[in-house]
Design an enzyme around this catalytic site. Structure first.
Site, PDB file in Angstrom:
ATOM      1  N   CYS A 219       0.846  -1.204   0.000  1.00  0.00           N
ATOM      2  CA  CYS A 219       0.000   0.000   0.000  1.00  0.00           C
ATOM      3  C   CYS A 219       0.881   1.255   0.000  1.00  0.00           C
ATOM      4  O   CYS A 219       0.658   2.183  -0.780  1.00  0.00           O
ATOM      5  CB  CYS A 219      -0.932  -0.029   1.216  1.00  0.00           C
ATOM      6  SG  CYS A 219      -2.158   1.293   1.242  1.00  0.00           S
TER       7      CYS A 219
ATOM      8  N   CYS B 114      -1.164   8.476   7.482  1.00  0.00           N
ATOM      9  CA  CYS B 114      -2.488   8.106   6.984  1.00  0.00           C
ATOM     10  C   CYS B 114      -3.385   7.655   8.157  1.00  0.00           C
ATOM     11  O   CYS B 114      -2.918   6.984   9.083  1.00  0.00           O
ATOM     12  CB  CYS B 114      -2.372   6.957   5.994  1.00  0.00           C
ATOM     13  SG  CYS B 114      -1.522   7.377   4.483  1.00  0.00           S
TER      14      CYS B 114
ATOM     15  N   CYS C 142      -3.460   4.015   9.593  1.00  0.00           N
ATOM     16  CA  CYS C 142      -2.192   3.496  10.114  1.00  0.00           C
ATOM     17  C   CYS C 142      -1.587   4.397  11.196  1.00  0.00           C
ATOM     18  O   CYS C 142      -0.391   4.301  11.481  1.00  0.00           O
ATOM     19  CB  CYS C 142      -1.187   3.331   8.969  1.00  0.00           C
ATOM     20  SG  CYS C 142      -1.771   2.260   7.651  1.00  0.00           S
TER      21      CYS C 142
ATOM     22  N   CYS D 298       7.653   4.105   5.865  1.00  0.00           N
ATOM     23  CA  CYS D 298       6.799   3.839   4.720  1.00  0.00           C
ATOM     24  C   CYS D 298       7.564   3.494   3.453  1.00  0.00           C
ATOM     25  O   CYS D 298       6.973   3.139   2.439  1.00  0.00           O
ATOM     26  CB  CYS D 298       5.901   5.055   4.448  1.00  0.00           C
ATOM     27  SG  CYS D 298       6.828   6.582   4.317  1.00  0.00           S
TER      28      CYS D 298
END
Ligand code: SF4
EC number: 1.8.4.10
Length: 236
Positions: free
Chosen positions: A123, A206, A209, A232
């Site tokens: 993702c 985000c 998360c 990330c």
């Protein structure tokens, strides 16, 4: 405007970055950014997660209208988008919003819903890493708000270094700052900051998360909590 990096090979640029990292280790954030602007001109940008606008504010003091790149993953808190809009409205910077190649709906259709719960690395790759790589084309140097005190994985962050993955110079002008330094700068200069920082969040990413941090946790403990993942892919 002719800049110091023009005509340099990638190897020369890497050596320039590593030398600058040593030379500027004790320099102030403004001095580091001045070096970046003098060296790279319009091929330099600031990236911002819109957790706060400290680095964007510092850079705008060195170069009015500096490019500030923001990644809109499609999963941000409304407060983060609001901070981006406020920065765009009131600061002397050029906000550039990058978006992933797929919308969230298109990603859900292709990979299934809530990919962030099942495969956060993929993702992040689709929604952060790829769009940043696309968006940084045309720049030879980018600045981040990374700080050494944020987590163990960021403790060795150089103020200027070489981003091997993207073959660009990576500048972290506030790498040596503490959270107290950031807070003092925000107060002194009235810098915009994400309202979630006043609501228990120490690091804002985000929404699916990110959670609030608990007393005694480091600033990034609320990111991908309960998973081994700590970054990330933008910085590792
Ligand atoms: Fe996806 Fe979470 Fe990464 Fe955002 S932080 S891109 S929602 S896995």
């Amino acid at each position: 405007m002719t800049t110091l990096q023009e005509g340099r090979t990638t190897e020369e640029l890497k050596a320039l970055a590593e030398q600058a990292g040593r030379d500027l280790e004790e320099a102030s954030a403004l001095e580091i950014l001045q070096w970046a602007v003098d060296t790279f001109g319009e091929q330099f940008c600031v990236t911002s997660s819109m957790e706060d606008a400290v680095v964007a504010h510092l850079a705008s003091r060195v170069r009015k209208g500096v490019d500030v790149v923001f990644l809109d993953t499609g999963y941000h808190f409304p407060e983060t988008i609001g901070t981006r809009d406020a920065v765009e409205a009131v600061m002397d910077v050029n906000v550039i919003t990058l978006t992933p190649r797929r919308t969230v709906a298109e990603q859900d259709a292709e990979y299934g819903p809530k990919l962030h719960d099942r495969d956060p690395d993929l993702c992040c790759k689709l929604r952060k890493v790829q769009p940043l790589e696309d968006g940084l084309n045309g720049y030879r140097a980018w600045a981040t708000g990374l700080r050494r005190d944020e987590s163990a994985t960021r403790a060795g962050t150089p103020v200027v270094g070489w981003d091997e993955k993207r073959q660009k110079v990576k500048i972290s002008p506030i790498a040596r700052w503490t959270q107290d330094d950031v807070d003092a700068y925000i107060t002194e200069h009235g810098v915009l900051a994400n309202p979630l920082l006043m609501d228990g969040y120490a690091s804002v990413g985000c929404a699916p998360c990110t959670r609030r941090v608990l007393a005694g946790e480091d600033a990034r403990a609320g990111r991908w909590a309960g998973r081994a993942k700590t970054e990330c892919g933008l910085h590792g």
